[in-house]
Design a protein around this motif. Sequence first.
Motif, short mmCIF file in Angstrom:
data_model
loop_
_atom_site.label_atom_id
_atom_site.label_comp_id
_atom_site.label_asym_id
_atom_site.label_seq_id
_atom_site.Cartn_x
_atom_site.Cartn_y
_atom_site.Cartn_z
N PRO A 158 0.83 -1.15 -0.02
CA PRO A 158 -0.05 -0.08 -0.13
C PRO A 158 0.87 1.27 0.11
O PRO A 158 2.01 1.31 0.56
CB PRO A 158 -0.64 0.06 1.22
CG PRO A 158 -0.63 -1.38 1.61
CD PRO A 158 0.61 -1.81 1.10
N GLY A 159 0.23 2.24 -0.48
CA GLY A 159 1.23 3.65 -0.73
C GLY A 159 1.42 4.13 0.57
O GLY A 159 2.28 4.83 0.84
N SER A 160 0.37 3.74 1.75
CA SER A 160 0.56 4.37 2.89
C SER A 160 1.82 3.70 3.59
O SER A 160 2.40 4.32 4.65
CB SER A 160 -0.65 4.16 3.95
OG SER A 160 -0.94 2.70 3.83
N MET A 161 2.39 2.61 3.11
CA MET A 161 3.53 2.08 3.71
C MET A 161 4.81 2.66 3.27
O MET A 161 5.58 2.30 3.77
CB MET A 161 3.66 0.57 3.50
CG MET A 161 2.24 -0.28 4.11
SD MET A 161 2.71 -0.03 6.01
CE MET A 161 4.00 -0.93 6.07
N GLY A 162 4.81 3.67 2.25
CA GLY A 162 6.00 4.34 1.91
C GLY A 162 7.03 4.71 2.68
O GLY A 162 8.10 4.22 2.62
N PRO A 163 6.51 5.49 3.93
CA PRO A 163 7.51 5.84 4.90
C PRO A 163 8.17 4.68 5.70
O PRO A 163 9.04 4.99 6.40
CB PRO A 163 6.91 6.91 5.93
CG PRO A 163 5.53 7.30 4.95
CD PRO A 163 5.33 5.91 4.32
N HIS A 164 7.73 3.47 5.54
CA HIS A 164 8.21 2.45 6.62
C HIS A 164 8.46 1.32 5.58
O HIS A 164 8.46 0.03 5.82
CB HIS A 164 6.91 1.82 7.17
CG HIS A 164 6.01 2.70 8.13
ND1 HIS A 164 6.48 3.39 9.09
CD2 HIS A 164 4.85 3.46 7.92
CE1 HIS A 164 5.85 4.29 9.63
NE2 HIS A 164 4.77 4.21 8.89
N MET A 165 9.07 1.78 4.22
CA MET A 165 9.66 0.88 3.54
C MET A 165 10.95 -0.12 3.78
O MET A 165 10.95 -1.07 3.47
CB MET A 165 10.00 1.64 2.08
CG MET A 165 8.89 2.07 1.12
SD MET A 165 7.97 0.50 0.56
CE MET A 165 9.07 -0.36 -0.24
N ALA A 166 11.51 0.41 4.93
CA ALA A 166 12.89 -0.26 5.64
C ALA A 166 12.00 -1.47 6.08
O ALA A 166 12.50 -2.75 6.12
CB ALA A 166 13.70 0.39 6.49
N LEU A 167 11.04 -1.21 6.85
CA LEU A 167 10.33 -2.32 7.52
C LEU A 167 9.78 -3.20 6.57
O LEU A 167 9.79 -4.62 6.82
CB LEU A 167 9.14 -1.98 8.43
CG LEU A 167 8.24 -2.90 9.17
CD1 LEU A 167 9.07 -3.89 10.17
CD2 LEU A 167 7.09 -2.09 9.89
N VAL A 168 9.02 -2.94 5.59
CA VAL A 168 8.45 -3.61 4.70
C VAL A 168 9.70 -4.46 3.89
O VAL A 168 9.37 -5.63 3.27
CB VAL A 168 7.76 -2.84 3.59
CG1 VAL A 168 7.30 -3.71 2.34
CG2 VAL A 168 6.48 -2.01 4.17
N THR A 169 10.55 -4.03 3.51
CA THR A 169 11.75 -4.76 2.85
C THR A 169 12.42 -5.70 3.88
O THR A 169 12.70 -6.77 3.36
CB THR A 169 13.03 -3.69 2.67
OG1 THR A 169 12.74 -2.70 1.87
CG2 THR A 169 14.02 -4.42 2.07
#
Length: 498
Positions: free
Chosen positions: A390-401
């Motif tokens: 989701p676009g809302s996860m953009g600032p948390h991309m390190a966590l997503v990665t």
Amino acid sequence: MGCSRANVRYPLMLTILGFAMIATFLVLIMMKKMSPIAALVLIPALFCVFVGKGAHLGDYVIDGVTSLAPTAAMLMFAIVYFGVMIDVGLFDPIVRGILKFCKADPMRIVVGTAVLAAIVSLDGDGSTTFMITVSAMYPLYKRLKMSLVVMTGVAAMANGVMNTLPWGGPTARAATALKLDASDIFVPMIPALLVGLLFVFVLSYVLGVRERRRLGVLTLDEVLEEEQETETVLVGAGGSGDGKVSMRKGGTGVTAGTGGTGVTGGAGSSTDARDDDAAAGADDGLQGLDPNRPTLRPKLYWFNALLTVALLTAMIMEWLPIPVLFLLGAALALSVNFPHIPDQKARIAAHADNVLNVSGMVFAAAVFTGVLQGTGMVDHMAKWMVDVIPGSMGPHMALVTGILSLPLTYFMSNDGFYFGVLPVLAEAGAAHGVSPLEMARASLVGQPLHMSSPLVPAVYVLVGMAKVEFGDHTRFVVKWAALTCLVILAAGMLFGII
């Protein structure tokens, strides 16, 4: 309009079939419906036909074999080299030290496995780590009838954490892909990785306690009542083999072996006890490490030690390709320790079983990776997983990665993940102010799970030498390895590293 729909449907079909192929493979081997070699060859061949690219199967397989041939060569000659080093007694002092620490306590043995695997992993090569660890620990697990999947699982997780060393591979790949300095990625990650390694040690303790409760504790200095009679103690079920621990009054000993390797500890064991253990070993196709075995070369101990140190140094410094180093090392070790050709043939024959099993598995895996990459399945799978974020996860991309690194490095090679997926994730993160360094560090989180991936050749060395079914290893290790990854990720976020 129809052409546009077809263009949308085809990538989606490749994505679905890619996940279906991996799921089919894992289910069949975990249910033991197919051997790993057969599954690695037949399942991708079948799905290649489903995709409509059966005519290109030959090209995909040749591409896969070409890419993995250096790895297969490295494993073949590494097995011969370390097999010879074990035969000539290079690791006997290490084994005696482990015996002294572990005694016959399952908890100590499991913790010792994790510690040994972590220490040996400093060389940066998983295959070497598994060969040395299994050679040292397998005899204890076998004789005490401990669970062999505990050994393979603990060794794989410890090596997975240590695989993040700059010379281990993933860190260097992340640095290359994002044009960063490897030390800038690795050094700040050390606290989180230490937490992960500590978790592996704690987990080893818990698993060891569980084994102790199941089997009990049998100390090596236990004295039997009858002086002239050797008693054979059965310590429970789990693992293969006869699981005997033979002891006598006035001395203690544990004797076992694996593929020409084993352990002998203590003094005062009777000839009858040694004969009994030798017979048990023969039944399993094993050879115990008799302190008087003819393959020992005590006068060449320091030559072999220096040769091994030089070989590992050359690997770390990358003076020559690793396959070439092990090829030269194996040839030199055989020639110096066994100058007579019949003796050299005997040593090669002694380790041929492991060589054939591992190299066969690697070339079978080449079919799997060749079809995954050649058909484009892996690319579309990775793209789909990135697109669903989701676009809302953009600032948390390190966590997503960090979270995505678990499944992606398990289902893909490190090259595919770090050079194909990580740059895309890093670009998405940069758009939201997440630095490439944070993304690179987060990408290392999945390595403890990655080391048990069916696409990692070293894992076949581990399960092959330990005589463990790959499906059994997978069933046991995946949950614990994934938990280790999440602990590292949590620690990284807590320390502000990711």
